[in-house]
Design a protein around this motif. Structure first.
Motif, PDB file in Angstrom:
ATOM      1  N   SER A  97      -4.112 -31.482   0.136  1.00  0.00           N
ATOM      2  CA  SER A  97      -3.902 -30.686  -1.151  1.00  0.00           C
ATOM      3  C   SER A  97      -4.119 -29.195  -0.816  1.00  0.00           C
ATOM      4  O   SER A  97      -4.909 -28.825  -0.100  1.00  0.00           O
ATOM      5  N   THR A  98      -3.261 -28.507  -1.352  1.00  0.00           N
ATOM      6  CA  THR A  98      -3.229 -27.002  -1.342  1.00  0.00           C
ATOM      7  C   THR A  98      -4.417 -26.315  -1.630  1.00  0.00           C
ATOM      8  O   THR A  98      -5.005 -25.710  -1.054  1.00  0.00           O
ATOM      9  N   ASN A  99      -5.326 -27.113  -2.661  1.00  0.00           N
ATOM     10  CA  ASN A  99      -6.778 -26.531  -3.169  1.00  0.00           C
ATOM     11  C   ASN A  99      -7.619 -26.614  -1.872  1.00  0.00           C
ATOM     12  O   ASN A  99      -8.285 -25.754  -1.772  1.00  0.00           O
ATOM     13  N   GLN A 142       2.354 -32.755  -1.123  1.00  0.00           N
ATOM     14  CA  GLN A 142       0.853 -33.012  -0.998  1.00  0.00           C
ATOM     15  C   GLN A 142       0.608 -34.728  -0.771  1.00  0.00           C
ATOM     16  O   GLN A 142       1.226 -35.488  -1.680  1.00  0.00           O
ATOM     17  N   GLY A 175      -2.584 -34.719  -3.636  1.00  0.00           N
ATOM     18  CA  GLY A 175      -2.695 -33.863  -4.554  1.00  0.00           C
ATOM     19  C   GLY A 175      -3.679 -34.209  -5.601  1.00  0.00           C
ATOM     20  O   GLY A 175      -3.579 -35.288  -6.134  1.00  0.00           O
ATOM     21  N   ARG A 176      -4.420 -33.068  -5.976  1.00  0.00           N
ATOM     22  CA  ARG A 176      -5.401 -33.499  -7.124  1.00  0.00           C
ATOM     23  C   ARG A 176      -5.348 -32.952  -8.373  1.00  0.00           C
ATOM     24  O   ARG A 176      -4.981 -31.737  -8.518  1.00  0.00           O
ATOM     25  N   GLY A 177      -5.736 -33.593  -9.439  1.00  0.00           N
ATOM     26  CA  GLY A 177      -5.642 -33.059 -10.799  1.00  0.00           C
ATOM     27  C   GLY A 177      -7.170 -32.955 -11.257  1.00  0.00           C
ATOM     28  O   GLY A 177      -8.198 -33.272 -10.299  1.00  0.00           O
ATOM     29  N   ARG A 178      -7.279 -32.656 -12.446  1.00  0.00           N
ATOM     30  CA  ARG A 178      -8.766 -32.492 -13.143  1.00  0.00           C
ATOM     31  C   ARG A 178      -9.483 -33.864 -12.910  1.00  0.00           C
ATOM     32  O   ARG A 178      -8.742 -34.905 -13.137  1.00  0.00           O
ATOM     33  N   TRP A 196      -2.579 -36.080  -8.627  1.00  0.00           N
ATOM     34  CA  TRP A 196      -1.238 -35.342  -8.980  1.00  0.00           C
ATOM     35  C   TRP A 196      -0.101 -35.483  -7.783  1.00  0.00           C
ATOM     36  O   TRP A 196      -0.079 -35.304  -6.953  1.00  0.00           O
ATOM     37  N   PHE A 205       0.908 -24.970  -5.245  1.00  0.00           N
ATOM     38  CA  PHE A 205       0.499 -23.933  -4.672  1.00  0.00           C
ATOM     39  C   PHE A 205      -1.102 -23.639  -5.143  1.00  0.00           C
ATOM     40  O   PHE A 205      -1.325 -23.816  -6.206  1.00  0.00           O
ATOM     41  N   LYS A 265       3.874 -32.931 -20.062  1.00  0.00           N
ATOM     42  CA  LYS A 265       3.346 -32.003 -19.345  1.00  0.00           C
ATOM     43  C   LYS A 265       4.299 -31.662 -18.105  1.00  0.00           C
ATOM     44  O   LYS A 265       5.049 -32.280 -17.490  1.00  0.00           O
ATOM     45  N   GLY A 290       0.418 -28.333 -14.415  1.00  0.00           N
ATOM     46  CA  GLY A 290      -1.196 -28.793 -14.456  1.00  0.00           C
ATOM     47  C   GLY A 290      -1.955 -27.591 -13.616  1.00  0.00           C
ATOM     48  O   GLY A 290      -1.382 -27.027 -12.675  1.00  0.00           O
ATOM     49  N   LEU A 291      -3.215 -27.119 -13.942  1.00  0.00           N
ATOM     50  CA  LEU A 291      -3.852 -26.042 -13.231  1.00  0.00           C
ATOM     51  C   LEU A 291      -5.106 -26.511 -12.803  1.00  0.00           C
ATOM     52  O   LEU A 291      -5.799 -27.459 -13.555  1.00  0.00           O
ATOM     53  N   VAL A 345      -1.822 -24.551  -8.736  1.00  0.00           N
ATOM     54  CA  VAL A 345      -0.735 -24.571  -9.720  1.00  0.00           C
ATOM     55  C   VAL A 345       0.242 -25.591  -9.162  1.00  0.00           C
ATOM     56  O   VAL A 345       0.725 -25.578  -8.209  1.00  0.00           O
ATOM     57  N   GLY A 346       0.446 -26.738 -10.214  1.00  0.00           N
ATOM     58  CA  GLY A 346       1.468 -27.786  -9.921  1.00  0.00           C
ATOM     59  C   GLY A 346       2.428 -27.572 -10.775  1.00  0.00           C
ATOM     60  O   GLY A 346       2.151 -27.849 -12.229  1.00  0.00           O
TER      61      GLY A 346
HETATM   62  C1  BTN Z   1      -4.403 -31.374 -13.835  1.00  0.00           C
HETATM   63  O1  BTN Z   1      -3.578 -30.836 -14.839  1.00  0.00           O
HETATM   64  O2  BTN Z   1      -5.010 -32.351 -13.554  1.00  0.00           O
HETATM   65  C2  BTN Z   1      -4.458 -30.366 -12.763  1.00  0.00           C
HETATM   66  C3  BTN Z   1      -3.260 -30.513 -11.552  1.00  0.00           C
HETATM   67  C4  BTN Z   1      -3.202 -29.358 -10.609  1.00  0.00           C
HETATM   68  C5  BTN Z   1      -2.172 -29.819  -9.546  1.00  0.00           C
HETATM   69  C6  BTN Z   1      -2.043 -28.767  -8.671  1.00  0.00           C
HETATM   70  S1  BTN Z   1      -0.824 -28.873  -7.437  1.00  0.00           S
HETATM   71  C7  BTN Z   1      -1.530 -27.707  -6.326  1.00  0.00           C
HETATM   72  C8  BTN Z   1      -2.896 -27.668  -6.248  1.00  0.00           C
HETATM   73  N1  BTN Z   1      -3.425 -28.784  -5.219  1.00  0.00           N
HETATM   74  C9  BTN Z   1      -4.077 -29.626  -5.764  1.00  0.00           C
HETATM   75  O3  BTN Z   1      -4.417 -30.699  -5.255  1.00  0.00           O
HETATM   76  N2  BTN Z   1      -4.002 -29.738  -7.228  1.00  0.00           N
HETATM   77  C10 BTN Z   1      -3.429 -28.516  -7.639  1.00  0.00           C
END
Ligand code: BTN
Length: 251
Positions: free
Chosen positions: A18-20, A42, A45-48, A53, A62, A112, A115-116, A134-135
Motif C-alpha cells: 500500500s502506498t500509504n 498495490q 491497497g486500503r480504503g477507509r 481498495w 499515490f 465513485k 477515494g482518499l 489518493v486512489g
Molecule cells: C476510500 O475511499 O475508502 C479510500 C481509498 C484510498 C485508496 C488510496 S490508493 C493510494 C493509497 N494507498 C492505499 O492503500 N490507499 C490509498
C-alpha cells in the motif's frame, strides 16, 4: 514540476502493498514534507474502515507526506484539501461533472471515481506527519475488471470519457492542484477550501443516511461547517453535527 512542496521527492514503484504504508514508513524515517510514493499496482491497497481498495494496473495510487504545523483537529480537514484538489482537476482538465461526498469521496455520475485515505501520526497535540493517500480509477474498464460488488458503485476516467488518459499528465496535474490548495490551507486555514469544496457537494439539501460505528442517522444534509462536520436536520427538527460516518443519499 511547478510546485512549492508536493512532489519535491517522488518514489516510483511497480508494486507495493500500500502506498500509504510505505509513505508512513518513510515519514517515520524523516522523509521531507511533500514526498510522494506512487505505485503502478498495490497488493493490499486500503480504503477507509479497513476496506480493500481494488488496485489493478492502469489507475493512479499515490500517497503524499505532509507535515503541517497545526494541531490534529485542523489536520483532519486535509481530506477537504485533497478532495477539492482532485475535483478541480477532474472537472477543469477533463471536463467531467464532478461531485464530492462527505467526507472524502469524489464521484462522477453518482459513482465513485476517487477515494482518499488520510492517516496521521501525532505526539500529544503535535502532528508528526500526515499521509494523504489518493486512489483515482483511471484507465480501467470497471465492468471487466472490478469485482461484482463494485461494478455499480464505481467508475473510472476511461468509462466516463470513453478513452484512456495519459497517467503522467493526470498525476502531475493532481500534484500541482494539491500543492496549490495545501498552500492555501497553510496560509488561510480551511474556511475557503471548504467553501470551494461545497460547490461540488451535491448531496447538500438532500435527505441522507449516515452510518457510523454506533448509529445510523437519517436527516436533511444542511451544511458542512468550518470544522468539517456534516450538519444534519433530523426528523424532529433538531440539528446534529456529525464528525465521522458514511453517507448515502436518498433520492
Ligand atoms: C476510500 O475511499 O475508502 C479510500 C481509498 C484510498 C485508496 C488510496 S490508493 C493510494 C493509497 N494507498 C492505499 O492503500 N490507499 C490509498
Amino acid at each position: 514540476m511547478q510546485t512549492k512542496k508536493v512532489g519535491k521527492q517522488i518514489f516510483f514503484l511497480h508494486e507495493v502493498d500500500s502506498t500509504n504504508n510505505l509513505a508512513k514508513e518513510l515519514a517515520g524515517y524523516g522523509a521531507v514534507e511533500g514526498t510522494v510514493v506512487i505505485a503502478e499496482t498495490q497488493k493490499t491497497g486500503r480504503g477507509r474502515k479497513g476496506r480493500e481498495w481494488c488496485s489493478p494496473k492502469g489507475s493512479l495510487y499515490f500517497s503524499v507526506i505532509l507535515r503541517p504545523e497545526c494541531d490534529s483537529c485542523e489536520v483532519v480537514k486535509l481530506v477537504f484539501v485533497a478532495g477539492l484538489a482532485v475535483a478541480e482537476v477532474l472537472s477543469k482538465k477533463y471536463g467531467l461533472e464532478v461531485a464530492v461526498k462527505w467526507p472524502n469521496d469524489v464521484l462522477v455520475n453518482e459513482k465513485k471515481i476517487c477515494g482518499l485515505l488520510s492517516e496521521m501520526s501525532v505526539a500529544g497535540e503535535k502532528v508528526n506527519y500526515v499521509v494523504v493517500g489518493v486512489g483515482v480509477n483511471a484507465n480501467v474498464d470497471v465492468v471487466g475488471v472490478f469485482p461484482e460488488s463494485l461494478r455499480n458503485i464505481a467508475t473510472s476516467l476511461e468509462v466516463e470519457l470513453g478513452r484512456k488518459v495519459e497517467l503522467n499528465e493526470l498525476f502531475r496535474a493532481l500534484l500541482e492542484s494539491l500543492d496549490v490548495f495545501y498552500e492555501q490551507f497553510l496560509k488561510e486555514g480551511t474556511g475557503k477550501i471548504i467553501d470551494k469544496w461545497k460547490k461540488y457537494a451535491v448531496f447538500l439539501g438532500h435527505q441522507v443516511i449516515v452510518v457510523d460505528e454506533v448509529e445510523t442517522l437519517k436527516g436533511l444534509a444542511l451544511d458542512v461547517d468550518n470544522e468539517g462536520a456534516l450538519v444534519l436536520k433530523l426528523k424532529d427538527g433538531t440539528l446534529k453535527r456529525v464528525f465521522v460516518g458514511d453517507v448515502s443519499v436518498r433520492l
